[in-house]
Design an enzyme around this catalytic site. Structure first.
Site, short mmCIF file in Angstrom:
data_model
loop_
_atom_site.label_atom_id
_atom_site.label_comp_id
_atom_site.label_asym_id
_atom_site.label_seq_id
_atom_site.Cartn_x
_atom_site.Cartn_y
_atom_site.Cartn_z
N LYS A 40 0.81 -1.17 0.09
CA LYS A 40 -0.08 -0.06 0.01
C LYS A 40 0.83 1.22 0.09
O LYS A 40 0.80 2.20 -0.71
CB LYS A 40 -1.01 0.04 1.23
CG LYS A 40 -1.84 1.07 1.33
CD LYS A 40 -2.60 1.15 2.43
CE LYS A 40 -3.65 2.26 2.44
NZ LYS A 40 -4.58 2.51 3.66
N GLU A 52 10.41 -4.86 4.55
CA GLU A 52 10.84 -6.24 3.83
C GLU A 52 10.22 -6.41 2.36
O GLU A 52 10.82 -7.01 1.88
CB GLU A 52 9.47 -7.01 4.86
CG GLU A 52 9.93 -7.19 6.22
CD GLU A 52 8.78 -6.17 7.16
OE1 GLU A 52 8.71 -5.24 6.53
OE2 GLU A 52 8.96 -6.49 8.24
N GLY A 108 -4.93 -1.94 4.94
CA GLY A 108 -4.04 -2.85 4.38
C GLY A 108 -4.93 -4.33 4.88
O GLY A 108 -4.90 -5.28 4.09
N LYS A 153 9.42 -0.73 14.26
CA LYS A 153 10.01 -0.20 12.97
C LYS A 153 11.09 0.81 13.25
O LYS A 153 12.07 0.73 12.57
CB LYS A 153 8.91 0.39 11.84
CG LYS A 153 7.90 -0.67 11.35
CD LYS A 153 6.85 -0.05 10.49
CE LYS A 153 6.05 -1.27 9.64
NZ LYS A 153 5.03 -0.24 9.05
O1 LIG Z 1 1.20 -2.84 2.20
P1 LIG Z 1 2.06 -2.23 3.01
O2 LIG Z 1 2.09 -0.58 3.09
O3 LIG Z 1 3.55 -2.89 2.50
O4 LIG Z 1 1.80 -2.40 4.68
C1 LIG Z 1 1.92 -3.87 4.90
C2 LIG Z 1 1.38 -4.06 6.32
O5 LIG Z 1 2.12 -3.25 7.34
C3 LIG Z 1 1.11 -2.48 8.09
O6 LIG Z 1 1.06 -1.38 7.90
C4 LIG Z 1 1.63 -2.84 9.80
O7 LIG Z 1 1.68 -4.24 10.01
C5 LIG Z 1 -0.13 -3.48 8.21
O8 LIG Z 1 -1.15 -2.69 8.37
C6 LIG Z 1 -0.28 -3.55 6.31
O9 LIG Z 1 -1.01 -4.72 5.82
#
Ligand SMILES: O=P(O)(O)OC[C@H]1O[C@](O)(CO)[C@@H](O)[C@@H]1O
Length: 538
Positions: free
Chosen positions: A200, A206, A260, A506
């Site tokens: 998102k 990661e 998310g 984080k």
């Molecule tokens: O889709 P992104 O922005 O990589 O975020 C991955 C996940 O990390 C978070 O922001 C924190 O765990 C979740 O809410 C989200 O689904």
């Protein structure tokens, strides 16, 4: 509200509601009173500590908390996620009625439908082989690179709908541990592999780290120019996607009003669409939309998400049960408990109310579980005879997808219903003694052994029954649980749609990385971290 919660507590005590076994003995028609159905989906909550008085208080509680009003605000695009000043409109993604959904004075449905159509066109191209890799070969394997809501939903749904797969093989990489992508790439041919970078924010370390590794895999094998033929992206951050070098016609956007953990219905569901096709993905959306309509229109006493949320709140805040077990009797729902962990615990694992004051009582429970029958051979001992009462939520289809193995599905059903019954009925000391006597054990020894074979019973469970785990049924089931989380969040008086709790870890990891890399001293780390860094990097 608190007055009603207190009244629930006193009524549960006064009516001895937790003696579920006695309730069934007193009223054999209990199932009829405390089960509800919506089409082929049946929710049996008769094996929980509810009765007529409790149910009446549920309705009073829902009214006092304004659940219906807040539900309507959510569906209409009010910025209920007020700490991020965002609407919560995952429901718009499956709004099959196409009635306008306004965000900032603009109907978002044309955008939603445009992305869905673009996903369908892309999926048809990949699935038909007309969209090929850099060397002209059809795509045989798709690797989704994402984490959290950009992984758990696609993983869960793709496995759940395995009988409907007729597209490229689906693989999922999420962990920054190099083992995850290494073990995945080991078996893949660069010429026939498509990567989906799903994020998102397009900043999650990661995902971006794994995407860079995947990019190197393609560039090393096929050259830099090949990258654009083997990548696509799903994100709200279109500028960051362009910077990564993915062509705009391979970028599928979604919006900040989609959380998310609520995003499987969006372009995040692309791996599922590639696996099962646009038509089945549409049926998946249809199922969720059907549940949305039910949630918006059914009276509380017939409303599955309302009741599931009210019982969940009752278990958590009145009866003080700290966890709940999700026990799908369906091997293809293997990842459903993990999916619900994020959906529920990242939504309702909060300590501050919408007023900014500390939560009174409890907020979200610990959610965990494994499919049956495997769980029976792992942790059911504790669920049956442990000192903690753990509400169980079972789910079972009437029919499986392997008619030639109907005898195995019969065993699955028998085990699912038996476990729910055993949790409720238990086994008394006299019953245990009688059983041992019948097996020929002498009375002295039986008196010594029998206490160990007693089951307290009166352990609550809810059982969901549905015809078959089709795309429609899966979409409907997921939406049911999304709305149950919503209902409980309203009753906890929290914001279920932000997730500030993931930030601190984080931040510290960002500061610790140069220390781990040996580029910075550990002096300002706490003593434990210093000791561990020393142990790990010398
Ligand atoms: O889709 P992104 O922005 O990589 O975020 C991955 C996940 O990390 C978070 O922001 C924190 O765990 C979740 O809410 C989200 O689904």
């Amino acid at each position: 509200m608190q007055t009603i919660v207190n009244e629930l507590k006193s009524t549960a005590e006064k009516t001895n509601a937790t003696d579920i076994r006695a309730a069934f003995a007193a009223d054999p028609g209990r199932f009829g009173k405390f089960s509800v159905s919506f089409d082929d989906l049946i929710m049996d909550y008769s094996k929980t500590a509810v009765n007529g008085e409790i149910l009446a208080l549920f309705e009073t509680l829902a009214e006092a908390a304004g659940v219906a009003k807040k539900r309507d605000e959510m569906f209409s695009g009010v910025a209920i996620n007020f700490t991020e000043d965002r609407a919560v409109l995952h429901t718009a993604l499956r709004n099959r009625s196409n009635t306008p959904v306004m965000v900032d004075g603009r109907d978002v449905m044309p955008d939603v439908n445009a992305v869905l159509a673009a996903m369908g066109k892309f999926s048809d191209g990949i699935r038909s082989g007309s969209l090929k890799g850099a060397t002209g070969k059809a795509i045989t394997d798709v690797v989704n690179i994402g984490i959290g809501g950009s992984d758990l939903g696609p993983v869960m749904a793709t496995l759940a709908l395995a009988p409907f797969h007729d597209g490229p093989r689906a693989h999922f990489v999420s962990n920054v541990d190099g083992a995850h992508i290494a073990d995945t790439l080991k078996h893949l041919d660069a010429e026939t592999t498509l990567f989906i970078v799903a994020s998102k924010t397009f900043t999650t370390i990661e995902t971006m780290t794994n995407a860079a590794t995947a990019r190197k895999f393609i560039a090393d094998k096929l050259g830099d120019d090949a990258v654009k033929h083997h990548f696509c992206a799903v994100s709200t951050a279109l500028d960051k996607v362009a910077a990564f070098g993915i062509d705009s016609d391979r970028v599928f956007g979604f919006w900040d009003w989609v959380g998310g953990r609520y995003s499987i219905w969006s372009a995040i569901g692309l791996p599922l669409m590639l696996a099962v096709g646009p038509e089945n993905f549409g049926k998946f959306l249809d199922g969720a939309h059907a549940m949305d309509t039910h949630f918006r229109t059914a009276p509380t006493a017939q409303n599955l998400p309302m009741l599931l949320g009210l019982v969940g709140f009752y278990h958590r805040n009145v009866l003080d049960y700290p966890t709940r077990a999700i026990l799908p009797y369906d091997q293809r729902l293997l990842r459903f408990p993990a999916y619900l962990q994020q959906l529920d615990m990242e939504s309702n694992g909060k300590g501050v109310t919408i007023d900014g004051t500390p939560v009174e009582g409890n907020s979200g429970p610990v959610v965990w579980g494994e499919p049956g029958t495997n769980g029976q051979h792992a942790f059911y001992q504790l669920i049956h005879q442990g000192t903690s009462v753990i509400p169980a939520e079972f789910m079972i289809a009437k029919t499986g997808f392997e008619p030639e193995l109907r005898h195995q599905h019969d065993l699955l059903i028998a085990n699912c219903l038996a476990q729910s019954a055993a949790l409720m009925k238990g086994r008394t000391l006299d019953e245990a003694k009688a059983q041992l006597a019948k097996a020929g054990m002498d009375e002295a020894k039986a008196s010594h052994i029998a206490p160990h074979r007693v089951f307290t019973g009166n352990r609550p469970s809810i059982t969901f029954v549905y015809e078959k785990l089709t795309p429609f049924a899966l979409g409907r089931l997921i939406a049911l649980y999304e709305h149950r989380v919503f209902v409980e969040g309203v009753l906890f008086r929290i914001n279920s749609f932000d997730q500030w709790g993931v930030e601190l870890g984080k931040e510290l990891a960002t500061g610790l990385l140069p220390v781990v890399q040996g580029k910075a001293a550990a002096d300002d780390q706490d003593g434990s971290t210093q000791g561990l860094v020393k142990a790990l990097i010398g």
